[in-house]
Design a protein around this motif. Structure first.
Motif, PDB file in Angstrom:
ATOM      1  N   ARG A 450       0.861  -1.199   0.000  1.00 51.22           N
ATOM      2  CA  ARG A 450       0.000   0.000   0.000  1.00 51.22           C
ATOM      3  C   ARG A 450       0.895   1.246   0.000  1.00 51.22           C
ATOM      4  O   ARG A 450       0.862   2.062   0.919  1.00 51.22           O
ATOM      5  CB  ARG A 450      -0.881  -0.025   1.238  1.00 51.22           C
ATOM      6  N   HIS A 452       0.863   3.890  -1.840  1.00 53.76           N
ATOM      7  CA  HIS A 452       0.255   5.055  -2.464  1.00 53.76           C
ATOM      8  C   HIS A 452       0.754   6.346  -1.805  1.00 53.76           C
ATOM      9  O   HIS A 452       1.043   6.381  -0.606  1.00 53.76           O
ATOM     10  CB  HIS A 452      -1.266   4.969  -2.344  1.00 53.76           C
ATOM     11  N   GLY A 489       5.166  -1.669  -6.747  1.00 53.28           N
ATOM     12  CA  GLY A 489       4.174  -0.749  -6.223  1.00 53.28           C
ATOM     13  C   GLY A 489       4.707   0.660  -6.098  1.00 53.28           C
ATOM     14  O   GLY A 489       4.016   1.640  -6.427  1.00 53.28           O
ATOM     15  N   GLU A 493       2.961   3.810  -7.833  1.00 56.71           N
ATOM     16  CA  GLU A 493       2.255   4.751  -6.957  1.00 56.71           C
ATOM     17  C   GLU A 493       3.007   6.059  -6.765  1.00 56.71           C
ATOM     18  O   GLU A 493       2.395   7.115  -6.566  1.00 56.71           O
ATOM     19  CB  GLU A 493       1.986   4.105  -5.593  1.00 56.71           C
ATOM     20  N   TYR A 523       1.268  -6.076 -10.855  1.00 54.53           N
ATOM     21  CA  TYR A 523       0.795  -5.092  -9.887  1.00 54.53           C
ATOM     22  C   TYR A 523      -0.273  -4.209 -10.521  1.00 54.53           C
ATOM     23  O   TYR A 523      -1.323  -3.950  -9.919  1.00 54.53           O
ATOM     24  CB  TYR A 523       1.962  -4.236  -9.380  1.00 54.53           C
ATOM     25  N   GLN A 527      -4.265  -3.941  -9.341  1.00 53.25           N
ATOM     26  CA  GLN A 527      -4.917  -2.688  -8.958  1.00 53.25           C
ATOM     27  C   GLN A 527      -6.124  -2.396  -9.851  1.00 53.25           C
ATOM     28  O   GLN A 527      -7.162  -1.906  -9.378  1.00 53.25           O
ATOM     29  CB  GLN A 527      -3.907  -1.533  -9.007  1.00 53.25           C
ATOM     30  N   TRP A 530      -8.760  -4.672  -8.431  1.00 48.27           N
ATOM     31  CA  TRP A 530      -9.203  -4.298  -7.084  1.00 48.27           C
ATOM     32  C   TRP A 530     -10.121  -3.086  -7.121  1.00 48.27           C
ATOM     33  O   TRP A 530     -11.183  -3.079  -6.500  1.00 48.27           O
ATOM     34  CB  TRP A 530      -7.990  -4.016  -6.201  1.00 48.27           C
ATOM     35  N   TRP A 531      -9.741  -2.056  -7.855  1.00 49.49           N
ATOM     36  CA  TRP A 531     -10.533  -0.830  -7.873  1.00 49.49           C
ATOM     37  C   TRP A 531     -11.797  -0.957  -8.713  1.00 49.49           C
ATOM     38  O   TRP A 531     -12.666  -0.085  -8.671  1.00 49.49           O
ATOM     39  CB  TRP A 531      -9.674   0.341  -8.340  1.00 49.49           C
ATOM     40  N   GLN A 541      -9.590   5.554 -10.265  1.00 44.14           N
ATOM     41  CA  GLN A 541      -8.325   4.884 -10.006  1.00 44.14           C
ATOM     42  C   GLN A 541      -8.025   3.836 -11.070  1.00 44.14           C
ATOM     43  O   GLN A 541      -6.893   3.697 -11.538  1.00 44.14           O
ATOM     44  CB  GLN A 541      -8.358   4.217  -8.624  1.00 44.14           C
ATOM     45  N   TYR A 545      -4.658   3.356 -13.562  1.00 47.72           N
ATOM     46  CA  TYR A 545      -3.822   2.165 -13.732  1.00 47.72           C
ATOM     47  C   TYR A 545      -3.861   1.653 -15.165  1.00 47.72           C
ATOM     48  O   TYR A 545      -2.865   1.116 -15.663  1.00 47.72           O
ATOM     49  CB  TYR A 545      -4.262   1.081 -12.744  1.00 47.72           C
TER      50      TYR A 545
END
Length: 555
Positions: A450, A452, A489, A493, A523, A527, A530-531, A541, A545
């Motif tokens: 995480r 970000h 990540g 990010e 990755y 993402q 996930w979003w 988001q 990505y």
């Protein structure tokens, strides 16, 4: 999109019985009050794990769920432990008498066997507390037949049965496609149902989720066996509607049938509760000056130096701001299961190394740490390389989460869904043979997961990483990975330029640089997936990505 993954561990019956005895020993030596209560809940969770694992093994062997002496013995133990939890809670943590475990020897007297223990999301991530189901069950009719849906329903059913004086309690696992679950039951279970058609039936589980088909499919099974629809009750973990994938008949049944549910806010937060959350840490913080301030569901942004950060309200952990004469503190749910203790240990290590806020304690699923008022960080964290090097050394994991082949499969699917065939071609060089050869280079650790930009704050000239202990054991398929996952990540990010990325990767990965080449597209794909479940903020988001994936494809 592919983002979630079930977490399970293999264990022998003998080792699970030993874990139960150890939990019993902890309870026997626990201090009165909240420590005893929490230890009793921990024992309950261990019992529920064993019942789930045993029932699943017997179901796999028979091809159907049915009654058995072992399941009945474990359920009796669970109901007795649920009663001990209930008496403790309702008495304000004063009446604390442990359940007996003398019967465990009978269960372990036969041949040892291998079992699969599945981690229950509600206990681990979503603050499904036993006290909620005990309270909700008081509204159920006495003498009902309670049916718990595994995994978590095995334990939840015992709570419901204890508080409602149920006639019988059993557990089943719905099977089939995710949005079309059904029950496959043996003759003993069906005789139990058929012999009690004059009684009420209560279906117990967490959720419902996207379709509610576990609740709906179980109700369908009961109606096929002759149970009148009006005698079927639902006992979920929230009072909302079924998700968008629900069948029309299941949605109609959901609204037509009685539901018993107790809200977290009404059981654990109200000042008149037997032991409200605001008082769990009074010996460390002093009494609260005001009601807890809810920071869940994106509300944390009102106090963040990055108020425009995206949020994922439906999947965020519960968190609250506690204010006392001694300062402000963050209370965050990190899980009722045994993983919570490991999270506290990681939080302490990160604080002692100067990377994160100070944690004070873990109590009954909530981690408390000092609240840090900071400013947002401009650019890349100057301590990023040291932070990742520390994690790589300090937090080794016993085993990895998803292996490289599974991560690559997820990436192919998610990129194919979002950017088409060109995205899938990013993974074309990664043949099964190449992935298998590279798997040996993986050194699994508890990654941050995480990185970000809004998760970093500046406090008195120091750069601190927040939200740094959960994500290697989150409700997703990634799990513990090589530190290369965090390097990927950070690249995404923090928008690292190629020279900065190489400077970060070289000392961390050395001759394992190929891992980064693979994990960068993985990755991004994760993402994107996930979003995709996070509504309007998630769509923004996700678009970010996708643009990054398209940029990677142009290289």
């Amino acid at each position: 999109m592919w983002a979630y993954g079930d977490q399970a561990r293999e264990a022998s019956l003998a080792s699970l019985l030993e874990e139960l005895r150890e939990a019993g020993d902890v309870l026997a030596s626990a201090e009165p009050g909240l420590p005893w209560h929490s230890a009793c809940v921990a024992l309950f969770l261990r019992l529920a794990e064993l019942l789930q694992a045993l029932a699943d093994a017997e179901r796999d062997a028979r091809g159907e769920d049915d009654l058995s002496p072992g399941q009945e013995m474990l359920m009796r133990g669970l109901i007795a432990t649920a009663g001990a939890i209930d008496r403790s809670w309702r008495s304000g943590l004063a009446e604390q008498v442990p359940p007996t475990l003398a019967w465990l020897g009978l269960l372990g007297g036969g041949e040892d066997r291998a079992l699969t223990v599945r981690r229950c999301e509600g206990w681990a991530f979503y603050a499904v507390y036993p006290e909620l189901y005990l309270e909700a069950a008081r509204a159920l009719p006495e003498g009902a037949i309670v049916i718990g849906l595994r995994s978590i329903g095995a334990g939840l059913a015992a709570l419901a049965a204890s508080a409602s004086r149920a006639r019988a309690v059993v557990t089943v696992r719905p099977v089939g496609e995710p949005f079309d679950r059904r029950i496959v039951a043996g003759p003993g279970l069906e005789r139990l149902v058929a012999g009690n058609l004059e009684r009420d039936f209560v279906i117990v589980d967490e959720g419902p989720g996207l379709s509610g088909s576990s609740f709906g499919g179980t109700a369908d099974w009961l109606e096929r066996l002759g149970v009148p629809g009006e005698r079927i009750h639902f006992m979920p973990s929230h009072d909302g509607d079924l998700g968008p994938q629900a069948r029309d008949d299941h949605r109609a049944g959901w609204h037509a049938r009685p539901r018993a549910v107790a809200r977290f806010e009404d059981v654990l937060l109200v000042p008149g509760a037997p032991a409200p959350l605001a008082r769990w840490f009074e010996d460390l913080t002093g009494p609260a000056r005001a009601p807890l301030r809810d920071l869940s569901g994106g509300l944390w942004r009102s106090l963040s130096p990055s108020p425009g950060a995206p949020a994922d309200p439906g999947r965020e952990a519960r968190k609250y701001l506690l204010e006392t004469e001694q300062g402000r503190f963050l209370l965050k749910f990190v899980g009722l299961d045994s993983a919570g203790r490991d999270k506290l240990a990681r939080a302490r290590s990160l604080f002692e190394a100067g990377f994160s806020p100070e944690p004070l304690a873990l109590r009954h699923g909530f981690l408390i740490e000092r609240w840090m008022d900071g400013t947002s960080l401009e650019g890349s964290p100057p301590n990023l390389a040291d932070y990742l090097a520390f994690r790589a050394q300090a937090f080794p994991a016993g085993k990895a989460g998803a292996d490289l082949a599974r991560l690559a499969g997820m990436a192919r699917y998610n990129l194919g869904q979002s950017v088409g065939g060109a995205g899938e071609r990013l993974l074309a060089p990664w043949t099964p043979e190449r992935l298998e050869a590279l798997q040996g280079a993986v050194r699994p650790v508890h990654v941050d997961g995480r990185l970000h930009a809004w998760e970093w704050i500046v406090v008195d000239g120091r750069v601190l990483k927040t939200d740094a202990v959960d994500h290697s054991v989150a409700h997703d398929l990634v799990g513990c990975q090589d530190i290369a996952w965090d390097v990927a990540g950070a690249a995404v990010e923090l928008d690292l330029a190629p020279p900065a990325l190489e400077a970060l990767a070289a000392p961390l990965l050395g001759d394992r640089r190929a891992l980064l080449d693979l994990l960068l597209p993985c990755y991004l794909a994760f993402q994107i997936g996930w979003w995709s479940y996070a509504g309007e903020a998630g769509a923004r988001q996700q678009a970010r990505y996708i643009r990054a994936a398209e940029k990677l494809m142009e290289r």
